[in-house]
Design a protein around this motif. Structure first.
Motif, PDB file in Angstrom:
ATOM      1  N   ARG A  44       0.828  -1.208   0.000  1.00  0.00           N
ATOM      2  CA  ARG A  44       0.000   0.000   0.000  1.00  0.00           C
ATOM      3  C   ARG A  44       0.861   1.256   0.000  1.00  0.00           C
ATOM      4  N   GLU A  45       1.950   1.240   0.760  1.00  0.00           N
ATOM      5  CA  GLU A  45       2.813   2.417   0.833  1.00  0.00           C
ATOM      6  C   GLU A  45       3.517   2.714  -0.483  1.00  0.00           C
ATOM      7  N   THR A  46       3.791   1.654  -1.267  1.00  0.00           N
ATOM      8  CA  THR A  46       4.510   1.848  -2.522  1.00  0.00           C
ATOM      9  C   THR A  46       3.574   2.004  -3.717  1.00  0.00           C
ATOM     10  N   SER A  47       2.275   1.899  -3.484  1.00  0.00           N
ATOM     11  CA  SER A  47       1.302   2.096  -4.558  1.00  0.00           C
ATOM     12  C   SER A  47       1.125   3.587  -4.838  1.00  0.00           C
ATOM     13  N   ALA A  48       0.463   3.896  -5.933  1.00  0.00           N
ATOM     14  CA  ALA A  48       0.229   5.290  -6.304  1.00  0.00           C
ATOM     15  C   ALA A  48      -0.457   6.037  -5.166  1.00  0.00           C
ATOM     16  N   GLY A  49       0.106   7.167  -4.794  1.00  0.00           N
ATOM     17  CA  GLY A  49      -0.442   7.958  -3.697  1.00  0.00           C
ATOM     18  C   GLY A  49       0.112   7.588  -2.338  1.00  0.00           C
ATOM     19  N   GLY A  50       0.872   6.490  -2.258  1.00  0.00           N
ATOM     20  CA  GLY A  50       1.439   6.072  -0.991  1.00  0.00           C
ATOM     21  C   GLY A  50       2.684   6.869  -0.642  1.00  0.00           C
ATOM     22  N   VAL A  51       3.135   6.750   0.610  1.00  0.00           N
ATOM     23  CA  VAL A  51       4.282   7.541   1.060  1.00  0.00           C
ATOM     24  C   VAL A  51       5.575   7.103   0.385  1.00  0.00           C
ATOM     25  N   LEU A  52       5.591   5.892  -0.179  1.00  0.00           N
ATOM     26  CA  LEU A  52       6.776   5.394  -0.887  1.00  0.00           C
ATOM     27  C   LEU A  52       6.431   5.043  -2.332  1.00  0.00           C
ATOM     28  N   ALA A  53       5.517   5.798  -2.908  1.00  0.00           N
ATOM     29  CA  ALA A  53       5.078   5.536  -4.282  1.00  0.00           C
ATOM     30  C   ALA A  53       6.264   5.520  -5.223  1.00  0.00           C
ATOM     31  N   GLY A  54       6.276   4.563  -6.130  1.00  0.00           N
ATOM     32  CA  GLY A  54       7.351   4.441  -7.103  1.00  0.00           C
ATOM     33  C   GLY A  54       8.391   3.409  -6.723  1.00  0.00           C
ATOM     34  N   ARG A  55       8.380   2.987  -5.462  1.00  0.00           N
ATOM     35  CA  ARG A  55       9.294   1.919  -5.039  1.00  0.00           C
ATOM     36  C   ARG A  55       8.621   0.562  -5.214  1.00  0.00           C
ATOM     37  N   THR A  56       9.430  -0.490  -5.160  1.00  0.00           N
ATOM     38  CA  THR A  56       8.919  -1.849  -5.323  1.00  0.00           C
ATOM     39  C   THR A  56       9.096  -2.624  -4.027  1.00  0.00           C
ATOM     40  N   PRO A  57       8.023  -3.246  -3.487  1.00  0.00           N
ATOM     41  CA  PRO A  57       8.180  -4.053  -2.279  1.00  0.00           C
ATOM     42  C   PRO A  57       8.867  -5.377  -2.597  1.00  0.00           C
ATOM     43  N   LEU A  58       9.844  -5.741  -1.802  1.00  0.00           N
ATOM     44  CA  LEU A  58      10.546  -7.017  -1.943  1.00  0.00           C
ATOM     45  C   LEU A  58      10.632  -7.675  -0.576  1.00  0.00           C
ATOM     46  N   LEU A  59      10.355  -8.962  -0.531  1.00  0.00           N
ATOM     47  CA  LEU A  59      10.422  -9.684   0.721  1.00  0.00           C
ATOM     48  C   LEU A  59      11.648 -10.599   0.700  1.00  0.00           C
ATOM     49  N   ALA A  60      12.608 -10.317   1.578  1.00  0.00           N
ATOM     50  CA  ALA A  60      13.858 -11.083   1.659  1.00  0.00           C
ATOM     51  C   ALA A  60      13.904 -11.821   2.989  1.00  0.00           C
ATOM     52  N   ALA A  61      14.479 -13.015   2.993  1.00  0.00           N
ATOM     53  CA  ALA A  61      14.489 -13.822   4.209  1.00  0.00           C
ATOM     54  C   ALA A  61      15.802 -14.569   4.355  1.00  0.00           C
ATOM     55  N   SER A  62      16.027 -15.044   5.579  1.00  0.00           N
ATOM     56  CA  SER A  62      17.191 -15.862   5.895  1.00  0.00           C
ATOM     57  C   SER A  62      16.742 -16.993   6.800  1.00  0.00           C
ATOM     58  N   TYR A  63      17.236 -18.216   6.527  1.00  0.00           N
ATOM     59  CA  TYR A  63      16.774 -19.370   7.307  1.00  0.00           C
ATOM     60  C   TYR A  63      17.861 -20.434   7.349  1.00  0.00           C
ATOM     61  N   ASN A  64      18.342 -20.717   8.545  1.00  0.00           N
ATOM     62  CA  ASN A  64      19.215 -21.865   8.762  1.00  0.00           C
ATOM     63  C   ASN A  64      18.300 -23.059   9.003  1.00  0.00           C
ATOM     64  N   ILE A  65      18.243 -23.976   8.041  1.00  0.00           N
ATOM     65  CA  ILE A  65      17.259 -25.066   8.085  1.00  0.00           C
ATOM     66  C   ILE A  65      17.780 -26.308   8.799  1.00  0.00           C
ATOM     67  N   ALA A  66      19.022 -26.271   9.306  1.00  0.00           N
ATOM     68  CA  ALA A  66      19.676 -27.413   9.968  1.00  0.00           C
ATOM     69  C   ALA A  66      19.928 -28.504   8.938  1.00  0.00           C
ATOM     70  N   GLY A  67      21.187 -28.810   8.716  1.00  0.00           N
ATOM     71  CA  GLY A  67      21.598 -29.691   7.632  1.00  0.00           C
ATOM     72  C   GLY A  67      21.004 -31.081   7.675  1.00  0.00           C
ATOM     73  N   TYR A  68      21.167 -31.783   6.575  1.00  0.00           N
ATOM     74  CA  TYR A  68      20.555 -33.101   6.408  1.00  0.00           C
ATOM     75  C   TYR A  68      20.947 -34.047   7.535  1.00  0.00           C
ATOM     76  N   ASN A  69      22.193 -34.017   7.932  1.00  0.00           N
ATOM     77  CA  ASN A  69      22.668 -34.887   9.012  1.00  0.00           C
ATOM     78  C   ASN A  69      23.010 -34.098  10.278  1.00  0.00           C
ATOM     79  N   ALA A  70      22.438 -32.903  10.404  1.00  0.00           N
ATOM     80  CA  ALA A  70      22.787 -32.027  11.518  1.00  0.00           C
ATOM     81  C   ALA A  70      22.160 -32.482  12.827  1.00  0.00           C
ATOM     82  N   SER A  71      22.843 -32.138  13.899  1.00  0.00           N
ATOM     83  CA  SER A  71      22.309 -32.301  15.255  1.00  0.00           C
ATOM     84  C   SER A  71      21.755 -33.691  15.512  1.00  0.00           C
ATOM     85  N   ALA A  72      22.522 -34.708  15.142  1.00  0.00           N
ATOM     86  CA  ALA A  72      22.097 -36.089  15.384  1.00  0.00           C
ATOM     87  C   ALA A  72      21.825 -36.286  16.869  1.00  0.00           C
ATOM     88  N   GLY A  73      20.675 -36.842  17.176  1.00  0.00           N
ATOM     89  CA  GLY A  73      20.310 -37.093  18.564  1.00  0.00           C
ATOM     90  C   GLY A  73      19.492 -35.991  19.196  1.00  0.00           C
TER      91      GLY A  73
END
Length: 434
Positions: A44-73
């Motif tokens: 909404r903020e980046t849409s026309a008339g919004g406070v950040l109009a003209g910008r593009t929203p991007l959702l970035a993330a980070s996730y340590n998923i614990a490896g395939y053989n991680a933390s055995a036990g």
């Protein structure tokens, strides 16, 4: 047909962030099912008339998923938690996500004679299975080895649902492989301009890398750097909190910064994510301090002021970290509040105690509000007033950040998990206005 009163109530609920509006109506590029980190507010903020109009929203993330053989036990096998890990990712349907401990080795627990694939490929499989058009791709498909012979047999499987899959390309190159750091992106939103991997000094047999990609936003043509890394927790077996381990991470951070500086060429916007194993309560200068001093902004803000008592000295405090009033301008140095909306920030990003399973770590600073009336806590005056510690970060330069979420499956009134987390880390996500 809805009554005028019902229509008004629905509109107010959507505006407050309590309901999610259909993505087709608000999202500029992605057709994903769910979003987090106040994404729709930023749309909404980046849409026309919004406070950040003209910008593009991007959702970035980070996730340590614990490896395939991680933390055995201490942790169930990957096969029993894979769907829940991806379920947490798809709560946000990120435009780009940096995965750590996403193993490049073959998943060995499989039916005899079946062809093989890696843990990071399995994640992309499950993300695409939940998304129409299977749009998710991995930037780096190189790995240390793509064997074609061996027991059971160790033969690469380059197809998904009977068709050749781009994210299941396998090319042998130990030097180009990003090891267990993998970047996954939505190809409807972003396209790869170029990518690479830089080896970092490693304290163990696990190869540490910086996985980097220069993306172009399809809707605007603008480019930015996305970098993903995992710094060592221990140096030669020493505890994560020791000076030796901290100093080694700072050495790795210097290598990361050298590459980021070269790739940015002075002005290219950048996002750096990862498990940095650097706690904001550490007294010594940390790798994250080095990143922020170099111009990368810690989007959530970390209180690095020194506090003293008669017997100890430490950084940060339960009463100051994340409390909106402590972030206002006064004559004292304050913690910059870079995101406008903070969700579930009272949860530690690492949720396990060493040697114990996921969900065993508790945030002693947590404040519980029994009169909770804003389930999403989407304003700076969020119902949780105390910020948990983090070792997982999203940092940025040249890009505005508007929302943050530590993604948890919990009863927010009681601060109890509904189910044991599927990894020993929580995913962290940030909505950017680019």
């Amino acid at each position: 047909m809805r009554s005028p009163r019902a229509a008004l109530a629905l509109a107010l609920a959507v505006a407050a962030g309590l309901l999610v509006a259909p993505l087709a109506a608000v999202a500029p590029a992605s057709a994903a099912n769910a979003r987090c980190a106040a994404y729709h507010d930023v749309v909404r903020e980046t849409s026309a008339g919004g406070v950040l109009a003209g910008r593009t929203p991007l959702l970035a993330a980070s996730y340590n998923i614990a490896g395939y053989n991680a933390s055995a036990g201490t942790m169930p096998g990957w096969e029993s938690r894979a769907d829940r890990v991806v379920g947490m990712i798809m709560r946000c349907s990120p435009d780009v996500i940096g995965l750590q401990e996403a193993s490049e080795a073959w998943m060995q627990r499989r039916a005899a004679g079946s062809r093989n694939h890696a843990q990071f490929e399995h994640v992309v499989d499950l993300m695409n299975a939940r998304t129409p058009g299977a749009p998710y791709r991995v930037t780096n498909t190189y790995r240390k080895s793509c064997p074609t012979t061996g027991p059971n047999p160790a033969v690469w499987n380059g197809t998904w649902r009977g068709e050749r899959a781009p994210w299941r390309t396998c090319t042998t190159s130990a030097s180009a492989s990003s090891s267990d750091n993998r970047t996954v992106y939505d190809s409807r939103v972003l396209e790869v301009v170029r990518h690479g991997s830089r080896p970092l000094s490693s304290a163990t047999s696990t190869k540490r890398t910086l996985d980097w990609t220069i993306f172009r936003v399809r809707a605007t043509g603008k480019q930015f750097l996305f970098a993903n890394t995992h710094l060592d927790a221990r140096y030669r077996g020493k505890a994560i909190t020791t000076s030796a381990s901290n100093s080694f991470r700072r050495k790795q951070a210097a290598q990361v910064l050298a590459t980021v500086k070269q790739l940015r060429a002075g002005s290219l916007p950048a996002v750096l994510v990862g498990d940095l194993n650097s706690n904001g309560r550490t007294r010594s200068t940390t790798a994250v301090d080095d990143f922020t001093r170099a111009g990368l902004v810690d989007l959530l803000g970390t209180d690095r002021r020194v506090y003293r008592s008669k017997s100890a000295k430490w950084r940060g405090s339960c009463k100051s970290v994340g409390v909106t009033s402590s972030l206002s301008a006064t004559r004292f140095a304050r913690v910059p509040l870079h995101v406008k909306r903070r969700i579930n920030v009272s949860y530690n990003s690492s949720n396990a105690v060493a040697g114990k399973g996921p969900g065993s770590a508790k945030n002693t600073c947590m404040y519980r509000d029994k009169k909770l009336k804003r389930p999403r806590g989407s304003t700076p005056a969020a119902y949780y007033k105390h910020q948990g510690t983090r070792i997982d970060y999203v940092l940025a330069a040249g890009i505005r950040a508007r929302g943050w979420e530590t993604v948890v499956d919990a009863n927010l009134r009681t601060a109890r998990y509904r189910a044991t987390p599927p990894s020993d880390h929580h995913m962290v996500a940030a909505t950017l206005a680019f």
